[in-house]
Design an enzyme around this catalytic site. Structure first.
Site, PDB file in Angstrom:
ATOM      1  N   PRO A  89       0.826  -1.220   0.000  1.00 12.17           N
ATOM      2  CA  PRO A  89       0.000   0.000   0.000  1.00 12.17           C
ATOM      3  C   PRO A  89       0.854   1.261   0.000  1.00 12.17           C
ATOM      4  CG  PRO A  89      -0.159  -1.149   2.117  1.00 12.17           C
ATOM      5  CD  PRO A  89       0.626  -2.032   1.203  1.00 12.17           C
ATOM      6  N   GLU A 116       2.042  -8.218   8.826  1.00  8.90           N
ATOM      7  CA  GLU A 116       2.311  -6.776   8.917  1.00  8.90           C
ATOM      8  C   GLU A 116       3.182  -6.283   7.767  1.00  8.90           C
ATOM      9  OE1 GLU A 116       1.128  -4.182  10.635  1.00  8.90           O
ATOM     10  OE2 GLU A 116      -0.290  -5.738  11.212  1.00  8.90           O
ATOM     11  N   ARG A 154      -3.253  -8.558 -20.598  1.00  8.94           N
ATOM     12  CA  ARG A 154      -4.158  -8.252 -21.711  1.00  8.94           C
ATOM     13  C   ARG A 154      -3.580  -7.228 -22.683  1.00  8.94           C
ATOM     14  NH1 ARG A 154      -8.048  -4.595 -21.230  1.00  8.94           N
ATOM     15  NH2 ARG A 154      -9.717  -5.874 -22.064  1.00  8.94           N
ATOM     16  N   ASP A 169     -10.452   0.562 -24.857  1.00 15.97           N
ATOM     17  CA  ASP A 169     -10.798   0.449 -23.439  1.00 15.97           C
ATOM     18  C   ASP A 169     -10.621   1.779 -22.725  1.00 15.97           C
ATOM     19  OD1 ASP A 169     -11.479  -2.174 -23.424  1.00 15.97           O
ATOM     20  OD2 ASP A 169      -9.535  -2.898 -22.719  1.00 15.97           O
TER      21      ASP A 169
HETATM   22  N1  SAM Z   1       1.601  -2.874   7.615  1.00 11.63           N
HETATM   23  C1  SAM Z   1       1.572  -2.573   6.202  1.00 11.63           C
HETATM   24  C2  SAM Z   1       1.403  -1.068   6.023  1.00 11.63           C
HETATM   25  O1  SAM Z   1       0.757  -0.442   6.840  1.00 11.63           O
HETATM   26  O2  SAM Z   1       1.886  -0.545   4.995  1.00 11.63           O
HETATM   27  C3  SAM Z   1       0.421  -3.284   5.531  1.00 11.63           C
HETATM   28  C4  SAM Z   1       0.629  -4.747   5.441  1.00 11.63           C
HETATM   29  S1  SAM Z   1      -0.694  -5.563   4.627  1.00 11.63           S
HETATM   30  C5  SAM Z   1      -1.716  -6.011   5.993  1.00 11.63           C
HETATM   31  C6  SAM Z   1      -0.007  -7.104   4.155  1.00 11.63           C
HETATM   32  C7  SAM Z   1       0.443  -7.194   2.702  1.00 11.63           C
HETATM   33  O3  SAM Z   1      -0.665  -7.004   1.856  1.00 11.63           O
HETATM   34  C8  SAM Z   1       1.454  -6.148   2.262  1.00 11.63           C
HETATM   35  O4  SAM Z   1       2.756  -6.550   2.581  1.00 11.63           O
HETATM   36  C9  SAM Z   1       1.225  -6.115   0.761  1.00 11.63           C
HETATM   37  O5  SAM Z   1       1.964  -7.119   0.084  1.00 11.63           O
HETATM   38  C10 SAM Z   1      -0.248  -6.425   0.632  1.00 11.63           C
HETATM   39  N2  SAM Z   1      -1.095  -5.246   0.396  1.00 11.63           N
HETATM   40  C11 SAM Z   1      -1.996  -4.716   1.241  1.00 11.63           C
HETATM   41  N3  SAM Z   1      -2.610  -3.661   0.732  1.00 11.63           N
HETATM   42  C12 SAM Z   1      -2.114  -3.485  -0.507  1.00 11.63           C
HETATM   43  C13 SAM Z   1      -2.352  -2.544  -1.556  1.00 11.63           C
HETATM   44  N4  SAM Z   1      -3.224  -1.557  -1.421  1.00 11.63           N
HETATM   45  N5  SAM Z   1      -1.663  -2.681  -2.706  1.00 11.63           N
HETATM   46  C14 SAM Z   1      -0.753  -3.676  -2.858  1.00 11.63           C
HETATM   47  N6  SAM Z   1      -0.483  -4.585  -1.894  1.00 11.63           N
HETATM   48  C15 SAM Z   1      -1.143  -4.509  -0.739  1.00 11.63           C
END
Ligand code: SAM
Length: 253
Positions: A89, A116, A154, A169
């Protein structure tokens, strides 16, 4: 094109990669999706891959060792390093231009986090791109990886059939796509717009362009502004937009 996915849940990825358009491309050999289970690289007798965070706090953190060994296995025998995408994220937001850019790569490695997240040191060592699919937090990187693979694949030549095309698209020219209709001609009292039944290609193209501008103006004025600023609107587009000001409330401001 090859996608290598490092994950703790390979079954999640596998399932999606055998369905629909992507499944067909995999069968034809146009794309290959290799899943690597990070747990297979654990050296712990209980196959642990995570541990408590240094400094305290909630949750567990994925350890760097198994991820590194998994990555080294993928890299064995390769002369060049593919781009390594960490789904997070905290990354750059994934969008169509990035999908188009990544579709030009021969191979991409994805790292899916869980819990986490992942020990920062392995990210520093192997990751080339931090990518997010949106400003919200999911439990793992598997769904984001699948979304990215779908959007990238795609754009790869031969993945869409001859009757399907990505060219019109939404987002390809910065705008949303025009509305689509199919049989029957009338449904619940609503008729297909006459122009689409006219067989006049010039008028159909003009109607579709106007609808595309209108829809973008109504739903995503931010996108329209970007296209305007990058010089992507023709004189005809600007004329069509001037005519839409009255139809789309609030668009004249
Ligand atoms: N503690 C992290 C933070 O606050 O940035 C979030 C960890 S999340 C619970 C667990 C995993 O989900 C991350 O390591 C990532 O690989 C994935 N993930 C969660 N949200 C995501 C998003 N919006 N885009 C891409 N990957 C995501």
């Amino acid at each position: 094109m090859i996608f290598d996915v490092m994950t703790l849940f390979p079954e999640m990825i596998d399932y999606c990669m055998h369905e629909s358009v992507i499944g067909r491309a995999v069968k034809k050999g146009i794309i290959t999706v290799n899943c690597f289970n990070i747990r297979d690289y654990s050296t712990d007798r209980h196959r642990h891959v995570d541990d408590y965070p240094y400094g305290g706090g909630a949750g567990m953190v994925m350890q760097p060792g198994p991820i590194y060994d998994c990555y080294a296995d993928i890299m064995a025998g390769k002369e060049t390093k593919p781009r390594v995408v960490y789904l997070t994220p905290q990354g750059r937001i994934f969008d169509q231009p990035l999908a188009n850019e990544l579709a030009r790569e021969e191979e991409i490695i994805f790292l899916c986090g869980h819990y986490e997240g992942v020990d920062e040191r392995i990210l520093e060592e192997i990751v080339t791109d931090n990518v997010s699919i949106g400003d919200y937090v999911l439990t793992g990187g598997e769904m984001p990886a699948m979304i990215m693979i779908d959007a990238i694949a795609r754009q790869v030549e031969g993945v869409l059939g001859s009757s399907e095309s990505a060219a019109n698209d939404s987002f390809q020219d910065g705008l949303l796509e025009y509305p689509q209709y199919t049989r029957p001609e009338e449904f619940h009292g609503m008729r297909v717009p006459d122009v689409l039944l006219s067989g006049h290609h010039g008028n159909i193209d003009l109607w579709r362009r106007r609808q595309s501008l209108k829809r973008t103006l109504e739903r995503r004025p931010d996108l329209l502004e970007k296209v305007r600023q990058s010089g992507g609107l023709s004189a005809e587009d600007r004329e069509l937009l001037a005519g839409l000001q009255e139809e789309v409330p609030g668009s004249g401001q």
